[in-house]
Design a protein around this motif. Structure first.
Motif, PDB file in Angstrom:
ATOM      1  N   LEU A 199     -81.362 -62.040  31.060  1.00 44.06           N
ATOM      2  CA  LEU A 199     -81.463 -62.123  32.516  1.00 44.06           C
ATOM      3  C   LEU A 199     -81.363 -60.744  33.168  1.00 44.06           C
ATOM      4  CD1 LEU A 199     -79.208 -65.278  32.974  1.00 44.06           C
ATOM      5  CD2 LEU A 199     -81.680 -65.182  33.327  1.00 44.06           C
ATOM      6  N   ASN A 200     -80.517 -59.887  32.632  1.00 41.85           N
ATOM      7  CA  ASN A 200     -80.384 -58.540  33.187  1.00 41.85           C
ATOM      8  C   ASN A 200     -81.637 -57.706  32.984  1.00 41.85           C
ATOM      9  OD1 ASN A 200     -77.752 -58.923  34.143  1.00 41.85           O
ATOM     10  ND2 ASN A 200     -76.830 -58.302  32.198  1.00 41.85           N
ATOM     11  N   ALA A 201     -82.365 -57.985  31.919  1.00 39.56           N
ATOM     12  CA  ALA A 201     -83.573 -57.202  31.620  1.00 39.56           C
ATOM     13  C   ALA A 201     -84.739 -57.577  32.523  1.00 39.56           C
ATOM     14  CB  ALA A 201     -83.969 -57.399  30.155  1.00 39.56           C
ATOM     15  N   GLY A 202     -84.705 -58.770  33.093  1.00 41.40           N
ATOM     16  CA  GLY A 202     -85.823 -59.224  33.904  1.00 41.40           C
ATOM     17  C   GLY A 202     -85.854 -58.569  35.277  1.00 41.40           C
ATOM     18  N   SER A 203     -87.051 -58.382  35.810  1.00 40.53           N
ATOM     19  CA  SER A 203     -87.194 -57.846  37.167  1.00 40.53           C
ATOM     20  C   SER A 203     -87.697 -58.902  38.150  1.00 40.53           C
ATOM     21  CB  SER A 203     -88.155 -56.658  37.159  1.00 40.53           C
ATOM     22  OG  SER A 203     -89.438 -57.047  36.682  1.00 40.53           O
ATOM     23  N   LYS A 204     -88.179 -60.039  37.611  1.00 40.70           N
ATOM     24  CA  LYS A 204     -88.690 -61.127  38.447  1.00 40.70           C
ATOM     25  C   LYS A 204     -88.119 -62.440  37.925  1.00 40.70           C
ATOM     26  CE  LYS A 204     -93.094 -58.773  39.344  1.00 40.70           C
ATOM     27  NZ  LYS A 204     -94.581 -58.852  39.197  1.00 40.70           N
ATOM     28  N   VAL A 205     -86.881 -62.729  38.335  1.00 42.08           N
ATOM     29  CA  VAL A 205     -86.172 -63.900  37.805  1.00 42.08           C
ATOM     30  C   VAL A 205     -86.411 -65.104  38.706  1.00 42.08           C
ATOM     31  CG1 VAL A 205     -83.948 -64.843  37.102  1.00 42.08           C
ATOM     32  CG2 VAL A 205     -84.416 -62.395  36.819  1.00 42.08           C
TER      33      VAL A 205
END
Length: 588
Positions: free
Chosen positions: A205-211
């Motif tokens: 989740l932290n790696a995503g930019s469009k959650v």
């Protein structure tokens, strides 16, 4: 006087803290009815008009209280009638116990009147536990196990009680080999994932930019945690139908419903996200989720059997939604780049303007969307909403803005017609001080709702707040299926199948002692809702609506457009109206 098996059953149910049973009498359960009559201070018996309604009410009781719902039916036809409502509970994972009568044991296998193989009949819907009481000593552990298993598995259990057993003296199991000595009581355990899995989920989740987040009924008790996670992740929140009350619709990052009945912002968010967090939902339609491989996935669900069956998840967290999120949140890093969130919020702002324009578009005589749009700002704090399957569910999903503290439900997994009114009655018994509003189409009202208005008339004076409102869309059409025929099959409306008789719903309500309000002018909708919400008794608000207003999906595919054109070209009787209404809706 010695306690008989039926008296023991009622007492034991009371010890399990069952306060109410929904049912209908019959000679196959005379013993149990007699016991209920002898113990009015223990359990309240609610008489319905049809056993299917008893099962719907038991399901709704479970949904709106978190307790086990209990329904009661006689042998043979009465037991058979329960099935549809029990499947509603099964598919929506609700704890319900069905108690049904059976012919005397000596007659079983003899082709006796109303003899039905009930164990086989209920083996699917109550697959977790269905048993017949064969001796008085069995009643204790069969009831205890049914109540406990219903809660543990969040599913339907069934107890079959032959009518000769009902009248026998209750017997305590002997202390000898081959006997069962059960007890009462159950508390849900604290179910949480392993720390290493929580860290893996946080990393994804932290790696995503469009959650993107999708929440369902399993997140209903996790509202603060869902909102905190969404804030940290800069995510938008889409809602499955059963999760409509998880988070308020007036928040700028809540995209609303998802799916065919969903919103454009929910669709766009799922098509563009790079990370999906699904919480307590078994939303079934994969075409409205990210394309496989597009997004990394994290799922939270209490039931491990539901993991990775809608989207191939990278991390599966088996646990209670609120508890799991509380452990996950400290591992999440707040996203400083809020461009994704800002994009979602801008689309939602525009969407609500679109929905208002669609609701206010002229129709003949009333646009059904406007009925819901005008209700939305008038919803009382803490109200409970129920809805039926059909086109009414489209407008319920899109046009109503649910606020914090409200509850809402419909038939999700089964999507059956007919539960809106019985759901509302069960909600009113469980929460008599709260305003309850049921929303149904005329097909569902003619199938079930009209009869259960009689139940409302029987009981409403017992409720401390009389406000139970039943809104009926009178469009003289089985509208959802009519549109499905056009948009999915390319077939014109089949009038012999789809036309529904015009019925005076408001006048019928007046005839049975309720308040009836009929509205057929759009400018009178607001005042009609005001009168209904201020009435001194339950109300049926009949809105005379236009069946030609299309329930536009959030994304129209070429296949759907081609099928729609085919239906018109093949001589749909309502072509002029549906073309005109479709143009208005698309233009809006």
């Amino acid at each position: 006087m010695k306690e008989n098996v039926s008296d023991f059953l009622v007492r034991r149910l009371s010890e399990w803290r069952v306060k109410r049973i929904f049912g209908y009498p019959g000679d196959g359960i005379n013993g149990i009815m007699g016991a209920l009559n002898r113990a009015p201070d223990r359990i309240d018996f609610v008489q319905v008009r049809h056993e299917e309604m008893a099962a719907f009410m038991a399901c709704a009781h479970a949904k709106f209280t978190g307790e086990v719902g209990v329904c009661l039916a006689t042998s043979g036809p009465g037991a058979i009638h329960l099935l549809n409502g029990l499947y509603d509970a099964k598919l929506d994972h609700q704890p319900v116990v069905a108690i049904v009568g059976q012919q005397k044991r000596a007659a079983l296998g003899g082709n006796f009147q109303q003899e039905v193989d009930l164990i086989s009949l209920f083996k699917d819907v109550a697959h977790e536990y269905v048993h017949m009481v064969s001796t008085p000593e069995q009643m204790r552990h069969i009831l205890d196990r049914a109540m406990r298993i219903a809660q543990v598995e969040r599913n339907v259990c069934c107890i079959i009680v032959p009518n000769d057993i009902q009248e026998m003296d209750a017997e305590k199991p002997a202390r000898e080999h081959g006997t069962i000595h059960s007890g009462i009581g159950y508390k849900e355990p604290r179910v949480i994932p392993r720390p290493e899995d929580l860290q893996r989920a946080a990393d994804a989740l932290n790696a995503g930019s469009k959650v993107a987040m999708l929440v369902g009924a399993g997140a209903l008790q996790a509202t603060p945690e869902v909102l905190e996670a969404a804030d940290l992740l800069g995510a938008g929140i889409a809602k499955a139908l059963l999760g409509k009350a998880v988070v308020p619709d007036d928040l700028p990052f809540v995209t609303g419903s998802i799916g065919l009945l969903g919103t454009r912002p929910s669709y766009d968010m799922m098509m563009q996200c790079d990370t999906l967090l699904m919480i307590g939902s078994s939303f079934p339609y994969s075409e409205f989720l990210p394309e496989e491989g597009q997004a990394r996935g994290v799922q939270i669900d209490i039931d491990g059997r539901m993991m990775s069956i809608r989207y191939p998840m990278e991390v599966n967290l088996v646990g209670d939604s609120a508890e799991t999120l509380r452990l996950l949140i400290p591992l999440l890093k707040r996203k400083n780049d809020r461009a994704w969130r800002k994009k979602i919020e801008d689309e939602i702002t525009q969407w609500w303007k679109t929905m208002e324009a669609r609701a206010m578009a002229p129709a003949s005589p009333i646009n059904p969307q406007r009925v819901f749009w005008e209700l939305s700002p008038r919803l009382p704090d803490g109200c409970i909403l129920t809805c039926d399957s059909g086109s009414s569910a489209n407008w319920y999903a899109r046009d109503l803005k649910v606020r914090q503290g409200m509850m809402a439900s419909l038939s999700g997994g089964l999507a059956t017609m007919g539960p809106a009114v019985p759901y509302a009655i069960a909600a009113k018994f469980a929460h008599p001080r709260r305003t309850v509003i049921a929303m149904a189409g005329d097909g569902a009202m003619q199938m079930n709702g009209l009869n259960e208005l009689i139940t409302v008339g029987k009981y409403w004076r017992r409720w401390s707040n009389p406000h139970l409102l039943v809104m009926v869309l009178n469009n003289r059409d089985l509208n959802q299926v009519t549109w499905e025929q056009r948009a999915m099959e390319g077939d014109p409306k089949f009038e012999a199948s789809q036309d529904v008789p015009d019925f005076p719903y408001a006048a019928y309500a007046e005839m049975i002692g309720l308040r009836g309000i009929r509205v057929d002018r759009p400018e009178e909708i607001g005042s009609a809702w005001g009168c209904a919400l201020g009435a001194d008794r339950p109300v049926v608000l009949e809105a005379y609506t236009d069946p030609d207003v299309p329930p536009l999906p959030p994304h129209i595919t070429f296949k759907q457009a081609k099928a729609y054109a085919s239906a018109i070209l093949h001589g749909d009787a309502d072509s002029p109206g549906i073309i005109k209404s479709s143009v208005k809706q698309i233009f809006a």
